[in-house]
Design a protein around this motif. Structure first.
Motif, mmCIF file in Angstrom:
data_model
loop_
_atom_site.group_PDB
_atom_site.id
_atom_site.type_symbol
_atom_site.label_atom_id
_atom_site.label_comp_id
_atom_site.label_asym_id
_atom_site.label_seq_id
_atom_site.Cartn_x
_atom_site.Cartn_y
_atom_site.Cartn_z
ATOM 1 N N GLU A 219 -5.189 -12.921 11.171
ATOM 2 C CA GLU A 219 -6.448 -12.830 11.904
ATOM 3 C C GLU A 219 -6.563 -11.437 12.513
ATOM 4 O O GLU A 219 -5.880 -11.108 13.483
ATOM 5 C CB GLU A 219 -6.527 -13.894 13.001
ATOM 6 N N ASP A 220 -7.386 -10.620 11.879
ATOM 7 C CA ASP A 220 -7.555 -9.225 12.302
ATOM 8 C C ASP A 220 -6.208 -8.514 12.427
ATOM 9 O O ASP A 220 -5.949 -7.785 13.386
ATOM 10 C CB ASP A 220 -8.309 -9.155 13.630
ATOM 11 N N VAL A 221 -5.353 -8.754 11.444
ATOM 12 C CA VAL A 221 -4.044 -8.083 11.417
ATOM 13 C C VAL A 221 -4.250 -6.644 10.967
ATOM 14 O O VAL A 221 -4.783 -6.383 9.889
ATOM 15 C CB VAL A 221 -3.075 -8.810 10.462
ATOM 16 N N ARG A 222 -3.844 -5.726 11.804
ATOM 17 C CA ARG A 222 -4.074 -4.304 11.532
ATOM 18 C C ARG A 222 -2.752 -3.656 11.102
ATOM 19 O O ARG A 222 -1.748 -3.732 11.816
ATOM 20 C CB ARG A 222 -4.617 -3.630 12.786
ATOM 21 N N VAL A 223 -2.771 -3.056 9.904
ATOM 22 C CA VAL A 223 -1.585 -2.360 9.401
ATOM 23 C C VAL A 223 -1.988 -0.961 8.952
ATOM 24 O O VAL A 223 -3.147 -0.719 8.584
ATOM 25 C CB VAL A 223 -0.934 -3.119 8.226
ATOM 26 N N PRO A 224 -1.069 -0.008 8.963
ATOM 27 C CA PRO A 224 -1.401 1.373 8.535
ATOM 28 C C PRO A 224 -1.810 1.395 7.065
ATOM 29 O O PRO A 224 -1.323 0.597 6.247
ATOM 30 C CB PRO A 224 -0.092 2.140 8.756
ATOM 31 N N VAL A 225 -2.681 2.315 6.714
ATOM 32 C CA VAL A 225 -3.079 2.450 5.307
ATOM 33 C C VAL A 225 -1.865 2.770 4.435
ATOM 34 O O VAL A 225 -1.872 2.506 3.228
ATOM 35 C CB VAL A 225 -4.166 3.527 5.129
ATOM 36 N N GLU A 226 -0.823 3.330 5.045
ATOM 37 C CA GLU A 226 0.399 3.647 4.295
ATOM 38 C C GLU A 226 1.113 2.402 3.776
ATOM 39 O O GLU A 226 2.055 2.503 2.985
ATOM 40 C CB GLU A 226 1.368 4.453 5.181
ATOM 41 N N ASN A 227 0.667 1.215 4.213
ATOM 42 C CA ASN A 227 1.288 -0.030 3.756
ATOM 43 C C ASN A 227 0.654 -0.571 2.475
ATOM 44 O O ASN A 227 1.089 -1.604 1.955
ATOM 45 C CB ASN A 227 1.212 -1.100 4.847
ATOM 46 N N LEU A 228 -0.360 0.105 1.956
ATOM 47 C CA LEU A 228 -0.948 -0.281 0.671
ATOM 48 C C LEU A 228 0.024 0.113 -0.433
ATOM 49 O O LEU A 228 0.360 1.292 -0.583
ATOM 50 C CB LEU A 228 -2.294 0.437 0.470
ATOM 51 N N LEU A 229 0.490 -0.860 -1.200
ATOM 52 C CA LEU A 229 1.494 -0.585 -2.225
ATOM 53 C C LEU A 229 0.989 0.456 -3.212
ATOM 54 O O LEU A 229 -0.053 0.275 -3.850
ATOM 55 C CB LEU A 229 1.856 -1.876 -2.968
ATOM 56 N N GLY A 230 1.719 1.551 -3.315
ATOM 57 C CA GLY A 230 1.372 2.619 -4.244
ATOM 58 C C GLY A 230 0.329 3.579 -3.739
ATOM 59 O O GLY A 230 0.132 4.656 -4.323
ATOM 60 N N GLY A 231 -0.377 3.221 -2.656
ATOM 61 C CA GLY A 231 -1.334 4.133 -2.054
ATOM 62 C C GLY A 231 -2.705 4.163 -2.693
ATOM 63 O O GLY A 231 -3.580 4.913 -2.252
ATOM 64 N N THR A 232 -2.940 3.348 -3.739
ATOM 65 C CA THR A 232 -4.244 3.335 -4.407
ATOM 66 C C THR A 232 -4.775 1.914 -4.457
ATOM 67 O O THR A 232 -4.081 1.001 -4.917
ATOM 68 C CB THR A 232 -4.143 3.883 -5.852
ATOM 69 N N GLU A 233 -6.002 1.721 -3.997
ATOM 70 C CA GLU A 233 -6.594 0.385 -4.009
ATOM 71 C C GLU A 233 -6.856 -0.095 -5.443
ATOM 72 O O GLU A 233 -7.016 0.695 -6.364
ATOM 73 C CB GLU A 233 -7.913 0.389 -3.226
ATOM 74 N N GLY A 234 -6.898 -1.426 -5.589
ATOM 75 C CA GLY A 234 -7.298 -2.024 -6.851
ATOM 76 C C GLY A 234 -6.218 -2.110 -7.910
ATOM 77 O O GLY A 234 -6.499 -2.498 -9.050
ATOM 78 N N GLN A 235 -4.989 -1.789 -7.535
ATOM 79 C CA GLN A 235 -3.886 -1.825 -8.507
ATOM 80 C C GLN A 235 -3.088 -3.128 -8.454
ATOM 81 O O GLN A 235 -2.190 -3.344 -9.262
ATOM 82 C CB GLN A 235 -2.933 -0.651 -8.256
ATOM 83 N N GLY A 236 -3.415 -4.005 -7.502
ATOM 84 C CA GLY A 236 -2.587 -5.188 -7.267
ATOM 85 C C GLY A 236 -2.476 -6.120 -8.459
ATOM 86 O O GLY A 236 -1.385 -6.623 -8.767
ATOM 87 N N PHE A 237 -3.601 -6.382 -9.126
ATOM 88 C CA PHE A 237 -3.567 -7.326 -10.241
ATOM 89 C C PHE A 237 -2.702 -6.785 -11.371
ATOM 90 O O PHE A 237 -1.893 -7.520 -11.963
ATOM 91 C CB PHE A 237 -4.985 -7.612 -10.742
ATOM 92 N N TYR A 238 -2.832 -5.513 -11.669
ATOM 93 C CA TYR A 238 -1.994 -4.876 -12.693
ATOM 94 C C TYR A 238 -0.526 -4.960 -12.293
ATOM 95 O O TYR A 238 0.340 -5.310 -13.121
ATOM 96 C CB TYR A 238 -2.393 -3.415 -12.874
#
Length: 382
Positions: A219-238
């Motif tokens: 619920e409104d959990v805020r994490v640094p953008v650096e926590n996005l795996l690989g640093g690029t959006e939209g890669q999760g499904f791949y």
């Protein structure tokens, strides 16, 4: 890797013996029974496993890992399942979550998380399933919205292995809800002191009682953008699709360990149990049933060994992995059922290991992709 069968390599054999000694010493049946009663493997056992070198088996030594490969992951799984310790979530930690970071993570992510996964300071989980999305990962509704230097995560996850224990959770979420599979990303949440993150129920299951399979709430959990795996959006499904074959092979290895344990327990039992003036093993029906089971088990092992060899050469594709997961989980169900039948009424008693195995086996045909989904994936290769 040396020539010959993967599990006959001297270093693998020595590792198996070491794992076996550790488990026999630190997780005997009475300890595991307590974990089943508590609904969770004791956190201190994770630390002991780390000290014994069982966490981070395949993580690169550059990040504090042991530099092994899938042979070592398969060996750990087998030793756990031979002892009925199949609720311990180390294989998921080692061979599902860690590879995402090692393969796709930024250098900063690798250095932040992998060493602590080896020491057990961080215990990991991956949050895919939701109340309304199981095998269909494109259907996830959990959102991660970019807000300055943070992602704000909202959503609910369920059936999450290590859910009560993990403090590093890979959350599968939508960063672009309009983009279908291209809008899926994996964002890591470090839960210690994380505002808005809440663990829900430790779910009451048919089997695997010692596994802390849980609901998770964001619920409104805020994490640094650096926590996005690989640093690029939209890669999760791949990223998920690339790593699912190993997960499905792991389930096949689990099933094989359970089959071997069921067979060993049953053969011991029918050699001791008397009926109508002779041992159960002396009845032709018993011999024939166990002969069928032994044959199925031998065929299953040959296929799994071939899949492991293929995977070590980085050649295991989604079709073959799906075949392994489908065949082995269904084979496990058949053999455990046949073995339980040979125990008669005692097989139905919860105190007998074969009864526990019967309950535990059922989920193997569901998680990691149901048998029906495996058939869909296999049929695409026709």
């Amino acid at each position: 890797m040396t020539s010959g069968k993967w599990d006959e390599d001297e270093s693998v054999v020595m590792f198996a013996e070491s794992v076996g000694r550790f488990l026999d010493r630190e997780a005997p049946p009475e300890v595991y029974a307590k974990w089943r009663e508590d609904g969770v493997v004791d956190r201190a056992f994770w630390t002991k496993a780390a000290e014994a070198g069982l966490l981070g088996l395949s993580i690169d030594p550059e990040y504090g890992g042991h530099g092994g490969d899938f042979r070592h992951e398969a060996t750990l799984i087998r030793q756990l399942f031979l002892r009925g310790l199949n609720a311990f979530g180390a294989p998921l930690h080692n061979a599902i979550v860690a590879p995402y970071i090692q393969m796709y993570g930024t250098e900063d992510q690798k250095r932040r998380w992998l060493p602590k996964m080896v020491t057990g300071e961080l215990i990991s989980a991956i949050a895919m399933s939701e109340p309304g999305a199981g095998s269909d990962l494109q259907g996830v509704r959990t959102r991660a919205v970019r807000d300055g230097d943070s992602y704000v995560i909202n959503g609910q996850k369920t059936f999450i292995t290590n859910g009560q224990t993990a403090n590093l959770i890979a959350v599968v979420c939508k960063t672009d809800p309009e983009a279908g599979s291209r809008g899926v990303s994996i964002v890591f949440v470090e839960t210690d002191g994380c505002a808005g993150f809440q663990r829900g129920r430790n779910l009451d299951k048919l089997g695997l009682e010692a596994a802390d399979t849980s609901e998770l709430f964001f619920e409104d959990v805020r994490v640094p953008v650096e926590n996005l795996l690989g640093g690029t959006e939209g890669q999760g499904f791949y990223q998920l699709m690339q790593k699912l074959p190993q997960e499905r092979l792991m389930i096949a290895v689990q099933a094989l360990g359970a089959i071997d344990r069921a067979m060993a327990l049953t053969i011991d039992y029918v050699k001791e149990r008397n009926a109508f003036g002779k041992k159960l093993i002396e009845f032709q029906n018993t011999q024939f049933k166990l002969a069928e089971c032994k044959t199925e088990a031998a065929v299953a092992k040959a296929f799994v060994d071939d899949c492991i060899e293929t995977h070590l050469r980085e050649g295991l594709d989604a079709t073959k992995a799906s075949m392994a997961k489908l065949w082995l989980s269904e084979c496990e169900a058949r053999i455990v059922d046949e073995c339980l039948q040979l125990f008669g009424g005692y097989g139905y008693m919860a105190e007998y290991p074969i009864a526990q195995m019967y309950r535990d086996a059922r989920v193997q045909r569901i998680y990691g992709g149901t048998s029906e989904i495996m058939k869909v994936l296999i049929s695409r290769s026709l």
